[in-house]
Structure formats: structure tokens, C-alpha cells
Motif scaffolding. Structure first.
Motif, PDB file in Angstrom:
ATOM      1  N   ALA A   1       0.855  -1.199   0.000  1.00 47.97           N
ATOM      2  CA  ALA A   1       0.000   0.000   0.000  1.00 47.97           C
ATOM      3  C   ALA A   1       0.884   1.239   0.000  1.00 47.97           C
ATOM      4  CB  ALA A   1      -0.926   0.012   1.212  1.00 47.97           C
ATOM      5  N   THR A   2       0.345   2.334  -0.521  1.00 47.59           N
ATOM      6  CA  THR A   2       1.055   3.611  -0.517  1.00 47.59           C
ATOM      7  C   THR A   2       0.247   4.611   0.285  1.00 47.59           C
ATOM      8  OG1 THR A   2       2.009   3.175  -2.703  1.00 47.59           O
ATOM      9  CG2 THR A   2       1.981   5.477  -1.939  1.00 47.59           C
ATOM     10  N   PHE A   3       0.894   5.226   1.277  1.00 47.86           N
ATOM     11  CA  PHE A   3       0.188   6.152   2.151  1.00 47.86           C
ATOM     12  C   PHE A   3       0.164   7.553   1.550  1.00 47.86           C
ATOM     13  CE2 PHE A   3       2.038   3.109   5.354  1.00 47.86           C
ATOM     14  CZ  PHE A   3       0.833   2.468   5.617  1.00 47.86           C
ATOM     15  N   SER A   4      -1.024   8.102   1.430  1.00 47.80           N
ATOM     16  CA  SER A   4      -1.142   9.513   1.039  1.00 47.80           C
ATOM     17  C   SER A   4      -0.944  10.399   2.263  1.00 47.80           C
ATOM     18  CB  SER A   4      -2.514   9.776   0.408  1.00 47.80           C
ATOM     19  OG  SER A   4      -3.559   9.466   1.315  1.00 47.80           O
ATOM     20  N   LYS A   5      -1.119   9.824   3.450  1.00 50.64           N
ATOM     21  CA  LYS A   5      -0.877  10.526   4.697  1.00 50.64           C
ATOM     22  C   LYS A   5      -0.327   9.523   5.701  1.00 50.64           C
ATOM     23  CE  LYS A   5      -3.112  13.586   8.060  1.00 50.64           C
ATOM     24  NZ  LYS A   5      -4.379  14.290   8.397  1.00 50.64           N
ATOM     25  N   ASN A   6       0.795   9.873   6.311  1.00 48.69           N
ATOM     26  CA  ASN A   6       1.428   8.999   7.291  1.00 48.69           C
ATOM     27  C   ASN A   6       1.935   9.881   8.435  1.00 48.69           C
ATOM     28  OD1 ASN A   6       2.530   6.830   8.600  1.00 48.69           O
ATOM     29  ND2 ASN A   6       4.141   6.428   7.080  1.00 48.69           N
ATOM     30  N   ARG A   7       1.093  10.055   9.444  1.00 52.35           N
ATOM     31  CA  ARG A   7       1.390  11.010  10.514  1.00 52.35           C
ATOM     32  C   ARG A   7       1.674  10.287  11.817  1.00 52.35           C
ATOM     33  NH1 ARG A   7      -3.106  15.361  11.923  1.00 52.35           N
ATOM     34  NH2 ARG A   7      -3.807  13.734  13.356  1.00 52.35           N
ATOM     35  N   PHE A   8       2.760  10.680  12.448  1.00 51.17           N
ATOM     36  CA  PHE A   8       3.227  10.119  13.714  1.00 51.17           C
ATOM     37  C   PHE A   8       3.172  11.246  14.745  1.00 51.17           C
ATOM     38  CE2 PHE A   8       7.180   8.304  16.006  1.00 51.17           C
ATOM     39  CZ  PHE A   8       6.385   7.526  16.838  1.00 51.17           C
ATOM     40  N   SER A   9       2.324  11.098  15.773  1.00 48.45           N
ATOM     41  CA  SER A   9       2.028  12.239  16.657  1.00 48.45           C
ATOM     42  C   SER A   9       2.199  11.907  18.131  1.00 48.45           C
ATOM     43  CB  SER A   9       0.583  12.716  16.432  1.00 48.45           C
ATOM     44  OG  SER A   9       0.342  13.001  15.082  1.00 48.45           O
ATOM     45  N   ALA A  10       2.403  12.966  18.904  1.00 50.77           N
ATOM     46  CA  ALA A  10       2.428  12.867  20.366  1.00 50.77           C
ATOM     47  C   ALA A  10       1.605  14.014  20.945  1.00 50.77           C
ATOM     48  CB  ALA A  10       3.860  12.942  20.887  1.00 50.77           C
ATOM     49  N   SER A  11       0.831  13.703  21.970  1.00 51.27           N
ATOM     50  CA  SER A  11       0.055  14.748  22.648  1.00 51.27           C
ATOM     51  C   SER A  11       0.481  14.817  24.111  1.00 51.27           C
ATOM     52  CB  SER A  11      -1.448  14.474  22.538  1.00 51.27           C
ATOM     53  OG  SER A  11      -1.773  13.204  23.077  1.00 51.27           O
TER      54      SER A  11
END
Length: 270
Positions: A157-167
Motif C-alpha cells: 500500500a502507498t500512504f497519502s498521509k502517514n502522521r506520527f504524533s504525540a500529545s
């Protein structure tokens, strides 16, 4: 489990403080005609022991306590990873390569309590929330519940969005210097101070044609306790900010020395 307990404690503290401030607001509203002890700036604040001059106006040169529920210092900007003093990632951290114009930070304060010494200087402790969003450039997914910060390369698969977050929930201590108001009722502000923060959660959010929208929560080895400092310069309610976190982003040996900084615009500088 420890992170769930920490989240519950932090949210409870903020809820308790907010409830206390709202209760104080309700109690003081009844006497507001007589005592005039409220400041309203981008939210609800409480000023204790205001001094008035001979014309009935609040004497800005007299010290007083301030605090309450607010919505101020909305920071929106870009985040940069600093790998042992370099803006280029080392081989050990190259999997975290990111899109620089889409790696961002958002934070705001919802509570504050402090002391205004005069019209030019005040000190206050605030409480609010902070998010760091890393837009990964590579077609990978960060592993959940892994013993180290690890990843899988995705080939189907190809990611159009790949976000790695911290809150985080954060508690900045601010020292604010202000000039005299001009003819437009505005002034220049210089704000600086240290900040501590506690991890609420980490998240991976991905979008692809094959899997659609996928969200996975985990701590992802983000450091549970973060500390650093912030500087803001502004005019009226608009300003610029810069933040630097002195400790590592992750509590893993492989990412030792990897820190982050951010800069951008502040709205509601108050």
C-alpha cells in the motif's frame, strides 16, 4: 497501565482547576457590581484585590493576583527534529525522515494563575495541551507495543498521509514584559520561561487506498516527561514563538540525543 494512570491524573487536575475557576467566577459574578474583580481577555479571568485611582479606574501600577479559565496563546507552527545538534537525521533515525512543511505543532492554554506586579510585568503559571505531528516521508508504519522504537516497511500500500504524533499536557511558567499602550490600545510583549509536560498519548494515523483511514494509539516510546523553554515576541494579540525541548523525544537508547524544536505564530497573546 502507568500511562493510563498518568492521563487520568493529568485530566483530573485540569478538570478540577477549571471547575474551581468556574465556581469562583459564579460566586464573584454576584458581587461584580460592587467589587469589579474580573478581567476578561480571551476568556474568563479573576483579578484579586484590584486598586483603583481617584477616577474609579483600575490602577495598572498596583500589583494583584490574576487567574482563571482562559483560551490564550494558541501556537501554530513547524516542528524540526534535532539529531545530536544537527538538523539532518543520523542513520539510526533515518526512518523518521519527514516532510518539513507538514511536520507541525499546535498548542494552547486553558488555565492560568499568577501575579501582575504592574502594567509592564507579570508572572503566571499556565496549563494546556500540546501536539506534535510528524509527517513521515517513507512508506513505513511504526510498530505498536514494540520493545524499542521500530517500524515495518509497507510494500502492499502507498500512504497519502502517514502522521506520527504525540500529545502532551503542559505547564509553562511565563515571565511577561510589556511596553506602555500606544494610541491604538496595543503594546509590544516579550514572554519567556520554562515548561514541563506529561505525555497523554502517541498516535499513528495513515491513509491509503487499500486500507482507508487507520488510527493506532500507543505511547511509541515518546518520553513521558518533557521539559524545555519558550520565547514569544508580539504586538497586540499576535506574536511569534520559538520552543526548544531540552530532553530527548524518545526514551530509547537508539534515539538518544534526538530532540525537537518548533517555531511559528502565536494567536491570543495575552
Amino acid at each position: 497501565m502507568k500511562h493510563l494512570i498518568l492521563k487520568a491524573v493529568m485530566v483530573s487536575v485540569l478538570t478540577f482547576l477549571a471547575a474551581g475557576s468556574l465556581k469562583a467566577q459564579d460566586e464573584n459574578v454576584k458581587d461584580s457590581v460592587k467589587r469589579k474583580k474580573f478581567e476578561i481577555n480571551y476568556g474568563v479571568g479573576i483579578a484579586i484585590g484590584e486598586k483603583k485611582d481617584s477616577t474609579g479606574k483600575v490602577d495598572q501600577n498596583k500589583g494583584r493576583f490574576i487567574g482563571g479559565v482562559t483560551f490564550t496563546r494558541l501556537d501554530i507552527g513547524l516542528t524540526k527534529l534535532v539529531d545530536n545538534g544537527s538538523l539532518s537525521l543520523s542513520a539510526a533515525n533515518n526512518f523518521l525522515d519527514y516532510k518539513p512543511w507538514k511536520t507541525s505543532t499546535v498548542s494552547f492554554d486553558i488555565l492560568q494563575m499568577g501575579y501582575r506586579f504592574n502594567s509592564h510585568f507579570k508572572v503566571y503559571l499556565a496549563g494546556g495541551f500540546d501536539w506534535t505531528h510528524i509527517r513521515l516521508d517513507q512508506n513505513i508504519t511504526i510498530k505498536k507495543n514494540a520493545p524499542i522504537l521500530d517500524y515495518d516497511v509497507i510494500t502492499d500500500a502507498t500512504f497519502s498521509k502517514n502522521r506520527f504524533s504525540a500529545s502532551y499536557v503542559h505547564f509553562p511558567l511565563n515571565f511577561e514584559l510589556r511596553t506602555k499602550e500606544n494610541n491604538h490600545g496595543k503594546r509590544f510583549r516579550f514572554v519567556f520561561g520554562p515548561e514541563v509536560a506529561f505525555l497523554l498519548d502517541g498516535k499513528v494515523k495513515q491513509i491509503s487506498e487499500k486500507y482507508g483511514k487507520v488510527k493506532v494509539n500507543d505511547d511509541y516510546h515518546f518520553t513521558p516527561f518533557r521539559y524545555g523553554g519558550t520565547v514569544r515576541v508580539g504586538y497586540g494579540g499576535l506574536g511569534l514563538f520559538a520552543k526548544y525541548y531540552a530532553n530527548d523525544m524518545f526514551d530509547t537508547d537508539a534515539q538518544k540525543g534526538l530532540k525537537n524544536m518548533s517555531f511559528g505564530l502565536t494567536f491570543g497573546l495575552n
